[in-house]
Scaffold this motif. Structure first.
Motif, PDB file in Angstrom:
ATOM      1  N   LEU A   1     -58.723 -50.699  89.586  1.00  0.00           N
ATOM      2  CA  LEU A   1     -59.799 -49.702  89.633  1.00  0.00           C
ATOM      3  C   LEU A   1     -59.236 -48.323  89.959  1.00  0.00           C
ATOM      4  CD1 LEU A   1     -62.835 -49.168  89.441  1.00  0.00           C
ATOM      5  CD2 LEU A   1     -63.008 -49.733  91.881  1.00  0.00           C
ATOM      6  N   ALA A   2     -58.298 -48.263  90.919  1.00  0.00           N
ATOM      7  CA  ALA A   2     -57.696 -46.981  91.282  1.00  0.00           C
ATOM      8  C   ALA A   2     -56.933 -46.385  90.097  1.00  0.00           C
ATOM      9  CB  ALA A   2     -56.764 -47.169  92.477  1.00  0.00           C
ATOM     10  N   PHE A   3     -56.209 -47.236  89.377  1.00  0.00           N
ATOM     11  CA  PHE A   3     -55.467 -46.801  88.200  1.00  0.00           C
ATOM     12  C   PHE A   3     -56.413 -46.205  87.153  1.00  0.00           C
ATOM     13  CE2 PHE A   3     -54.548 -48.577  83.887  1.00  0.00           C
ATOM     14  CZ  PHE A   3     -53.586 -47.659  83.496  1.00  0.00           C
ATOM     15  N   GLU A   4     -57.502 -46.890  86.865  1.00  0.00           N
ATOM     16  CA  GLU A   4     -58.430 -46.429  85.828  1.00  0.00           C
ATOM     17  C   GLU A   4     -59.142 -45.152  86.241  1.00  0.00           C
ATOM     18  OE1 GLU A   4     -61.062 -49.557  84.693  1.00  0.00           O
ATOM     19  OE2 GLU A   4     -59.456 -50.911  84.071  1.00  0.00           O
ATOM     20  N   GLU A   5     -59.591 -45.070  87.488  1.00  0.00           N
ATOM     21  CA  GLU A   5     -60.339 -43.887  87.911  1.00  0.00           C
ATOM     22  C   GLU A   5     -59.438 -42.655  87.993  1.00  0.00           C
ATOM     23  OE1 GLU A   5     -63.532 -43.715  88.094  1.00  0.00           O
ATOM     24  OE2 GLU A   5     -63.827 -45.868  87.786  1.00  0.00           O
ATOM     25  N   LEU A   6     -58.217 -42.820  88.548  1.00  0.00           N
ATOM     26  CA  LEU A   6     -57.361 -41.653  88.693  1.00  0.00           C
ATOM     27  C   LEU A   6     -56.830 -41.177  87.353  1.00  0.00           C
ATOM     28  CD1 LEU A   6     -55.841 -39.668  90.564  1.00  0.00           C
ATOM     29  CD2 LEU A   6     -53.945 -41.296  90.590  1.00  0.00           C
ATOM     30  N   LEU A   7     -56.258 -42.094  86.551  1.00  0.00           N
ATOM     31  CA  LEU A   7     -55.637 -41.667  85.294  1.00  0.00           C
ATOM     32  C   LEU A   7     -56.654 -41.409  84.194  1.00  0.00           C
ATOM     33  CD1 LEU A   7     -53.001 -42.582  86.737  1.00  0.00           C
ATOM     34  CD2 LEU A   7     -52.186 -43.302  84.504  1.00  0.00           C
ATOM     35  N   LEU A   8     -57.505 -42.408  83.936  1.00  0.00           N
ATOM     36  CA  LEU A   8     -58.388 -42.304  82.771  1.00  0.00           C
ATOM     37  C   LEU A   8     -59.549 -41.345  82.986  1.00  0.00           C
ATOM     38  CD1 LEU A   8     -58.596 -46.020  81.571  1.00  0.00           C
ATOM     39  CD2 LEU A   8     -56.958 -44.244  80.940  1.00  0.00           C
ATOM     40  N   GLN A   9     -60.046 -41.273  84.210  1.00  0.00           N
ATOM     41  CA  GLN A   9     -61.251 -40.483  84.442  1.00  0.00           C
ATOM     42  C   GLN A   9     -60.992 -39.095  85.012  1.00  0.00           C
ATOM     43  OE1 GLN A   9     -64.037 -41.663  83.234  1.00  0.00           O
ATOM     44  NE2 GLN A   9     -63.035 -43.601  82.709  1.00  0.00           N
ATOM     45  N   ILE A  10     -59.902 -38.954  85.810  1.00  0.00           N
ATOM     46  CA  ILE A  10     -59.680 -37.668  86.471  1.00  0.00           C
ATOM     47  C   ILE A  10     -58.538 -36.872  85.831  1.00  0.00           C
ATOM     48  CG2 ILE A  10     -59.005 -36.542  88.642  1.00  0.00           C
ATOM     49  CD1 ILE A  10     -60.436 -38.745  90.154  1.00  0.00           C
ATOM     50  N   LEU A  11     -57.373 -37.485  85.668  1.00  0.00           N
ATOM     51  CA  LEU A  11     -56.195 -36.719  85.242  1.00  0.00           C
ATOM     52  C   LEU A  11     -56.102 -36.497  83.741  1.00  0.00           C
ATOM     53  CD1 LEU A  11     -53.401 -38.135  87.612  1.00  0.00           C
ATOM     54  CD2 LEU A  11     -54.836 -36.098  87.902  1.00  0.00           C
TER      55      LEU A  11
ATOM     56  N   PRO B   1     -56.854 -34.053  93.060  1.00  0.00           N
ATOM     57  CA  PRO B   1     -57.962 -34.878  92.547  1.00  0.00           C
ATOM     58  C   PRO B   1     -59.222 -34.775  93.395  1.00  0.00           C
ATOM     59  CG  PRO B   1     -55.908 -36.113  92.491  1.00  0.00           C
ATOM     60  CD  PRO B   1     -55.632 -34.854  93.230  1.00  0.00           C
ATOM     61  N   GLY B   2     -59.042 -34.464  94.685  1.00  0.00           N
ATOM     62  CA  GLY B   2     -60.206 -34.304  95.550  1.00  0.00           C
ATOM     63  C   GLY B   2     -61.064 -33.107  95.195  1.00  0.00           C
ATOM     64  N   GLU B   3     -60.519 -32.198  94.388  1.00  0.00           N
ATOM     65  CA  GLU B   3     -61.259 -31.023  93.951  1.00  0.00           C
ATOM     66  C   GLU B   3     -61.679 -31.128  92.487  1.00  0.00           C
ATOM     67  OE1 GLU B   3     -58.547 -27.889  94.796  1.00  0.00           O
ATOM     68  OE2 GLU B   3     -58.616 -28.207  96.981  1.00  0.00           O
TER      69      GLU B   3
ATOM     70  N   SER C   1     -65.874 -40.365  90.166  1.00  0.00           N
ATOM     71  CA  SER C   1     -64.624 -41.118  90.158  1.00  0.00           C
ATOM     72  C   SER C   1     -63.853 -40.936  91.459  1.00  0.00           C
ATOM     73  CB  SER C   1     -63.747 -40.695  88.975  1.00  0.00           C
ATOM     74  OG  SER C   1     -64.280 -41.172  87.769  1.00  0.00           O
ATOM     75  N   TYR C   2     -63.855 -39.720  91.997  1.00  0.00           N
ATOM     76  CA  TYR C   2     -63.135 -39.509  93.252  1.00  0.00           C
ATOM     77  C   TYR C   2     -63.835 -40.238  94.403  1.00  0.00           C
ATOM     78  CZ  TYR C   2     -60.273 -37.423  96.843  1.00  0.00           C
ATOM     79  OH  TYR C   2     -59.396 -37.254  97.900  1.00  0.00           O
TER      80      TYR C   2
ATOM     81  N   GLN D   1     -53.388 -39.107  99.717  1.00  0.00           N
ATOM     82  CA  GLN D   1     -52.573 -37.934 100.040  1.00  0.00           C
ATOM     83  C   GLN D   1     -52.298 -37.159  98.763  1.00  0.00           C
ATOM     84  OE1 GLN D   1     -48.951 -39.371 101.819  1.00  0.00           O
ATOM     85  NE2 GLN D   1     -49.961 -40.173 103.661  1.00  0.00           N
ATOM     86  N   TYR D   2     -52.385 -35.828  98.863  1.00  0.00           N
ATOM     87  CA  TYR D   2     -52.046 -34.980  97.722  1.00  0.00           C
ATOM     88  C   TYR D   2     -51.073 -33.899  98.176  1.00  0.00           C
ATOM     89  CZ  TYR D   2     -52.140 -31.224  94.344  1.00  0.00           C
ATOM     90  OH  TYR D   2     -51.742 -30.251  93.472  1.00  0.00           O
ATOM     91  N   ALA D   3     -50.108 -33.558  97.292  1.00  0.00           N
ATOM     92  CA  ALA D   3     -49.192 -32.455  97.563  1.00  0.00           C
ATOM     93  C   ALA D   3     -48.802 -31.797  96.254  1.00  0.00           C
ATOM     94  CB  ALA D   3     -47.946 -32.951  98.289  1.00  0.00           C
ATOM     95  N   ALA D   4     -48.743 -30.468  96.260  1.00  0.00           N
ATOM     96  CA  ALA D   4     -48.190 -29.738  95.123  1.00  0.00           C
ATOM     97  C   ALA D   4     -46.669 -29.803  95.244  1.00  0.00           C
ATOM     98  CB  ALA D   4     -48.660 -28.295  95.130  1.00  0.00           C
TER      99      ALA D   4
END
Length: 362
Positions: free
Chosen positions: A279-289, A324-326, A332-333, A344-347
């Motif tokens: 689920l995490a894979f699908e939401e982060l890659l397919l829906q957000i990124l 992704p939080g923004e 999805s987030y 965790q997020y970092a540039a």
């Protein structure tokens, strides 16, 4: 004391290491750690020339011992080797095993070798076993005798190749105690070991071997407490890893899902945790990124910790800095936040990837 320059060893079907460079100083106690097959034991055997390196140079006390005219037998007298399998002579008593090399190779009198041998037996805690034969001893006792035999030659350096790996767990402590005392005495030692706590406690330097050489080195606190490189961290934390790269939005989704499923099955990850990872894979890659036009490449690593049972889904991606939080996709987030124990997020400052997000799942 010892300098290794571009050392290489090649076998017909494998190259354990291709470029080892290191300095070993007098008094160093170095633990050599790393995955199986990375050339740890082979490195020790090359240092004392039981194996001839196929490239590079070894200097010992300022002399190049890999030079063709070097007296190998003389070099080995200054380097003691303790093997996994003891290698004691079964037809000789304990004291005869210890006396053999000093008498034959150094020309000591039998009386002198005997007195020194008994002193060493007291040092390793086995003076009452001097007339026993090896088959009358436990594995731990045999290894302590093997250490005493090595010390009888008064070597400048002691190389220990997995000295406790062949022992019953109940006997490991007695051998480790002897090695600890040697370390405190100031002996220069290099120890290949899979006992991480022991390595951390005994040494002043650590070599982590991987990718054809010494992948990372440092003090015990640096390597065990704060490793700088990914493979070191994964090895020490017993992480199982599955990596894949998404190059465009038309990537092989079924094949990637199949790979994730196989990874979970291979590492006996529970169905519940496997579903949350999916689920995490699908939401982060397919829906957000991937819907973002500036994201073209995503490199993902799934790390499963055998120690904690936790999964980290680690994704690096290009494009402008984007947390992704923004994301505009709040649904999805929200799903990600509900499934994850932490996000965790970092540039990142990198030529290839500018963003990194880690999703932790339990």
């Amino acid at each position: 004391m010892i300098r290794l320059e571009h050392l290489k060893k090649v076998y017909p079907n494998v190259t354990p290491f291709s470029d080892v460079n290191a300095e070993i100083n007098a008094g160093d106690v170095i633990s050599v750690i790393g995955p199986s097959g990375t050339g740890k034991s082979t490195l020790l055997r090359c240092i004392n020339l039981l194996e001839r390196p196929d490239g590079g140079k070894i200097f010992f006390g300022g002399e190049e011992i890999t030079a063709p005219k070097c007296n190998v037998h003389k070099v080995r007298q200054k380097m003691g080797m303790v093997f996994q399998q003891f290698n004691l002579f079964g037809h000789l008593t304990v004291i005869e095993n210890i006396m053999l090399s000093p008498v034959r190779l150094k020309g000591e009198t039998r009386q002198s070798a005997y007195e020194n041998g008994m002193k060493l037996l007291r040092q390793v805690g086995l003076p009452d076993k001097y007339l026993n034969y090896p088959d009358q001893l436990s594995g731990g006792q045999k290894q302590r005798i093997a250490i005493a035999r090595t010390l009888a030659m008064n070597p400048d350096v002691i190389l220990l190749d997995e000295p406790t790996s062949a022992l019953d767990p109940t006997m490991v402590g007695e051998v480790q105690a002897v090695i600890r005392e040697l370390a405190r005495s100031g002996k220069t030692m290099m120890i290949v070991t899979h006992e991480m706590n022991f390595a951390r406690a005994i040494c002043n330097r650590v070599f982590f071997m991987d990718e054809g050489g010494i992948y990372e080195e440092g003090t015990p606190d640096e390597i065990f407490g704060n490793p700088k490189r990914e493979r070191t961290r994964r090895f020490l934390h017993r992480l199982k890893v599955y990596e894949f790269t998404v190059k465009d939005k038309t990537f092989d989704f079924p094949g990637t899902v199949s790979g994730i499923d196989a990874f979970c099955h291979r590492n006996m990850i529970s169905g519940k945790l496997s579903n949350r990872l999916q689920l995490a894979f699908e939401e982060l890659l397919l829906q957000i990124l991937l819907p973002l036009p500036e994201v073209r490449n995503v490199h993902a690593a799934i790390e499963y910790s055998e120690e904690s049972g936790e999964i980290c889904f680690d994704a690096r991606y290009d494009g402008k800095a984007m947390n992704p939080g923004e994301s505009d996709n709040r649904l999805s987030y929200s799903i990600l936040k509900a499934e994850a124990s932490e996000i965790q997020y970092a540039a990142e400052e990198s030529d290839e990837y500018t963003n990194r997000v880690k999703i932790f799942l339990r």
